[in-house]
Design an enzyme around this catalytic site. Structure first.
Site, PDB file in Angstrom:
ATOM      1  CG  ASP A 127      -2.096  -0.981   1.012  1.00 60.55           C
ATOM      2  OD1 ASP A 127      -2.644  -1.013  -0.097  1.00 60.55           O
ATOM      3  OD2 ASP A 127      -2.436  -1.703   1.970  1.00 60.55           O
ATOM      4  CG  ASP A 185      -7.925  -3.112  -3.283  1.00 54.70           C
ATOM      5  OD1 ASP A 185      -8.344  -4.047  -3.986  1.00 54.70           O
ATOM      6  OD2 ASP A 185      -8.406  -2.824  -2.191  1.00 54.70           O
TER       7      ASP A 185
END
Ligand code: GLY
Length: 406
Positions: A127, A185
């Site tokens: 991330d 994502d």
């Protein structure tokens, strides 16, 4: 109506929502004074958002970052710097600082960046794009500095360590050694890598990002261009072992935020590469979402396009905000009829997000801007709540909309 007036009209109606726009003011949208009026309305929208973020700022405990807020218990949920959402709060502050010039927001963003700095060496998460590019990336864009640049380059290096050439992808979640999990994502983390090649001239980051985008395009998407949430690859052979969900309603369903991440990710990948295959992919995803029979008229998706209890399923304002921001960018790359369709869809979303149903009244909602997002419904967490990334992409979309109008 000229292009500029049309865009101004859209902007005006979008920003109007948070304030008391009368129908006579709406009628003024056909005349020249509208330009001035819409700019004033946009400014007051950003000013109001900045004031709201000061409410959040005042509640935030030292050393923590905001995640969400629970109205029932009036409690703010926070995280440390290692959580995937840590970059959105400083990112939103920086966007609002750019629009308002309010130094208090800049100072708060700078304070928080210090907390995040150590994450540049974090190799345990995929991330880093979210965490570092939305925070330090924006800080460096506004005030370029060698220190910010180095932090971003170190972050890109850390992210690159998670790439497996056999699979052709960056590992998302750590898991059993025989599994290699990649979630849709992860397309959002590629911008950091494209940026690293741009500033260093080292094509390795670019190659890695493009390989990840190609692998994802091949395995994550179904024939209708909806996407699975999670693909489990064999790390030794690259073979697909499973196609499943974690946050969606079912393995075969179209989890709304996942579709929005894909749309945004392929639009950004096209921006960086100018490869028509990514543009086509982004358009196909946009069309899947916009033409879906379960997309409501206000274009704020249910948390999953195949949620079992539609029309009583919760909406996801965060998916809508990501979608609006991506559609505004995508509208710049496509032919005129499609461009109008995407802009108009984004405007519809922004109008509704900016109206009372979704936008919090000043001083409420724990200081967050938007209500009614869904984080992880199957996990029973963050259902029908504000989310820090919903706010970030909402402000980004309003900024993009304003820029188009200019
Ligand atoms: N990246 C996790 C989510 O969208 O919830």
């Amino acid at each position: 109506m000229s292009k500029n007036l049309y865009l101004n009209a859209l902007l005006f109606s979008a920003v109007c929502l948070s304030t008391a726009c009368s129908s006579s003011e709406n009628k003024a949208m056909t005349g020249q004074p509208l330009t001035q009026a819409s700019e004033t309305m946009a400014e007051s929208g950003f000013r109001e958002a900045a004031d709201q973020y000061k409410v959040l700022m005042a509640r935030l405990p030292e050393g923590r970052l905001p995640k969400t807020y629970y109205q029932k218990s009036d409690s703010l949920e926070t995280s440390g710097s290692g959580w995937w959402t840590s970059g959105f709060y400083p990112g939103t502050l920086l966007y609002l600082y750019e629009e308002t010039g309010d130094k208090a927001l800049l100072e708060e963003a700078q304070r928080v960046l210090q907390l995040l700095e150590k994450e540049q060496f974090n190799t345990a998460t995929h991330d880093l794009g979210f965490m570092m590019f939305d925070s330090f990336g924006n800080a460096n864009r506004i005030s370029p500095s060698p220190a910010y640049k180095q932090i971003l380059l170190n972050s890109a290096k850390s992210l690159s360590t998670r790439f497996n050439p056999k699979v052709g992808a960056i590992r998302s979640w750590n898991s059993k050694p025989e599994d290699f999990l990649v979630i849709i994502d992860n397309m959002m983390n590629l911008e950091l890598l494209f940026w690293a090649t741009e500033v260093t001239g080292d094509s390795a980051y670019y190659e890695l990002a493009v390989t990840h985008a190609n692998t994802t395009m091949k395995h994550h998407f179904r024939p209708d261009y909806s996407s699975y949430h999670v693909i489990n690859y064999n790390p030794a052979t690259g073979e697909v072992q499973q196609k499943k969900t974690a946050q969606g309603a079912a393995d075969a369903s179209a989890w709304a935020r996942g579709q929005a991440w894909g749309l945004y990710g392929y639009t950004a990948t096209y921006r960086a590469t100018k490869d028509a295959a990514y543009l086509q992919q982004a358009q196909q995803i946009a069309d899947f979402m916009l033409q879906h029979p379960n997309l409501p008229a206000d274009k704020i998706p249910y948390w999953d396009f195949n949620a079992p209890n539609i029309p009583d399923a919760p909406r996801d304002a965060s998916a809508a905000a990501i979608m609006a921001s991506a559609l505004l960018e995508l509208s710049q790359y496509v032919e005129q009829a499609k461009s109008q369709e995407y802009k108009s869809a984004a405007e519809t979303i922004l109008q509704h997000l900016s109206a009372d149903r979704y936008k919090a009244a000043p001083g409420t909602n724990g200081g967050f801007l938007l209500k009614h997002s869904v984080g992880h419904l199957p996990g029973g967490t963050e259902v029908d709540v504000p989310l820090t990334y919903g706010d970030y992409y909402y402000i980004e979309a309003l900024k993009r909309n304003k820029k188009l109008a200019e």
